[in-house]
Enzyme design. Structure first.
Site, PDB file in Angstrom:
ATOM      1  N   GLU A  85      -3.632  11.192  11.112  1.00 55.09           N
ATOM      2  CA  GLU A  85      -4.232  11.057  12.442  1.00 55.09           C
ATOM      3  C   GLU A  85      -3.786   9.757  13.131  1.00 55.09           C
ATOM      4  OE1 GLU A  85      -8.185  13.701  11.292  1.00 55.09           O
ATOM      5  OE2 GLU A  85      -8.407  11.556  11.618  1.00 55.09           O
ATOM      6  N   TYR A 134      -6.613  19.118  16.559  1.00 57.44           N
ATOM      7  CA  TYR A 134      -7.643  19.944  15.921  1.00 57.44           C
ATOM      8  C   TYR A 134      -7.070  21.255  15.380  1.00 57.44           C
ATOM      9  CZ  TYR A 134     -11.510  16.896  17.315  1.00 57.44           C
ATOM     10  OH  TYR A 134     -12.384  15.850  17.428  1.00 57.44           O
ATOM     11  N   ASN A 147     -20.258  15.407  20.268  1.00 52.84           N
ATOM     12  CA  ASN A 147     -20.947  14.546  19.296  1.00 52.84           C
ATOM     13  C   ASN A 147     -20.408  13.104  19.256  1.00 52.84           C
ATOM     14  OD1 ASN A 147     -18.571  15.101  18.023  1.00 52.84           O
ATOM     15  ND2 ASN A 147     -19.475  15.954  16.171  1.00 52.84           N
TER      16      ASN A 147
HETATM   17  P1  IDP Z   1     -16.193  16.054  11.916  1.00 55.60           P
HETATM   18  O1  IDP Z   1     -15.795  15.669  13.324  1.00 55.60           O
HETATM   19  O2  IDP Z   1     -17.579  15.522  11.565  1.00 55.60           O
HETATM   20  O3  IDP Z   1     -15.168  15.708  10.874  1.00 55.60           O
HETATM   21  P2  IDP Z   1     -15.321  18.849  11.851  1.00 55.60           P
HETATM   22  O4  IDP Z   1     -15.958  19.928  11.032  1.00 55.60           O
HETATM   23  O5  IDP Z   1     -13.947  18.393  11.480  1.00 55.60           O
HETATM   24  O6  IDP Z   1     -16.360  17.643  11.923  1.00 55.60           O
HETATM   25  O7  IDP Z   1     -15.284  19.407  13.352  1.00 55.60           O
HETATM   26  C1  IDP Z   1     -14.530  18.773  14.348  1.00 55.60           C
HETATM   27  C2  IDP Z   1     -15.336  18.736  15.612  1.00 55.60           C
HETATM   28  O8  IDP Z   1     -15.509  20.064  16.121  1.00 55.60           O
HETATM   29  C3  IDP Z   1     -16.770  18.205  15.459  1.00 55.60           C
HETATM   30  O9  IDP Z   1     -16.849  16.806  15.484  1.00 55.60           O
HETATM   31  C4  IDP Z   1     -17.452  18.829  16.665  1.00 55.60           C
HETATM   32  O10 IDP Z   1     -17.119  18.117  17.863  1.00 55.60           O
HETATM   33  C5  IDP Z   1     -16.791  20.197  16.724  1.00 55.60           C
HETATM   34  N1  IDP Z   1     -17.524  21.231  15.965  1.00 55.60           N
HETATM   35  C6  IDP Z   1     -17.547  21.405  14.616  1.00 55.60           C
HETATM   36  N2  IDP Z   1     -18.286  22.461  14.251  1.00 55.60           N
HETATM   37  C7  IDP Z   1     -18.732  23.003  15.396  1.00 55.60           C
HETATM   38  C8  IDP Z   1     -19.551  24.150  15.687  1.00 55.60           C
HETATM   39  O11 IDP Z   1     -20.008  24.882  14.804  1.00 55.60           O
HETATM   40  N3  IDP Z   1     -19.816  24.376  17.013  1.00 55.60           N
HETATM   41  C9  IDP Z   1     -19.324  23.598  18.009  1.00 55.60           C
HETATM   42  N4  IDP Z   1     -18.536  22.502  17.781  1.00 55.60           N
HETATM   43  C10 IDP Z   1     -18.247  22.210  16.490  1.00 55.60           C
END
Ligand code: IDP
Length: 143
Positions: A128, A51, A114
């Protein structure tokens, strides 16, 4: 026909719910073929590296803590338009916005927890997949 590969993680909360099989069934029903898979307990270093693009964001430490809180399943999926198709099955990043019937609508507990990860482009997918699998661990299914 564009056969692509994408990279998927079943995150610790979905593994803890014993949902690996149910999630694999969604992939297979959608025509995505598993070409590599393993269960991994991520180290802090591995999660931070994966990440790295989010380093410095307010949610980074919480995300790394969550991703190392228990085992994950990592897999490479192959199929027509695999990147887009897989993201459709996953649903929106924030489960509050995820359409009914998507994996995040069904298995997410919060924005951080999520349930699943999926590559956002074929370029990310290649990076990845290589982060977790050697070439010899991948078994092409398209031929
Ligand atoms: P994605 O997984 O849908 O591609 P990304 O923006 O790459 O989304 O973010 C990676 C992961 O970081 C997300 O799946 C989620 O678990 C976490 N995440 C992203 N934005 C937030 C936030 O605003 N608050 C808390 N966790 C977040």
């Amino acid at each position: 026909m564009t056969i692509e590969r994408t990279f998927s993680i079943i995150k610790p909360n979905a593994v803890a719910k014993n949902a690996i099989g149910a999630i694999y069934a969604r992939f297979e029903t959608a025509g995505l073929k598993i070409v590599a898979a393993k269960m991994v307990q991520l180290t802090r270093e591995q999660a931070e590296g994966f990440y790295a693009e989010h380093l410095g964001k307010p949610f980074f430490d919480g995300l790394v803590g969550f991703m190392t809180s228990g085992p994950v399943m990592v897999q490479a999926l192959e199929g027509e338009e695999a990147v887009r198709r897989h993201r459709e099955i996953m649903g929106a990043t924030n489960p509050d916005n995820a359409l009914a019937g998507t994996l995040r609508a069904d298995y997410a507990d919060s924005l951080t927890e999520n349930a699943v990860h999926g590559s956002d482009s074929t370029e990310s997918a290649a990076r990845e997949i290589a982060y977790f699998f050697t070439e010899s661990e991948i078994c092409p299914r398209t031929r």
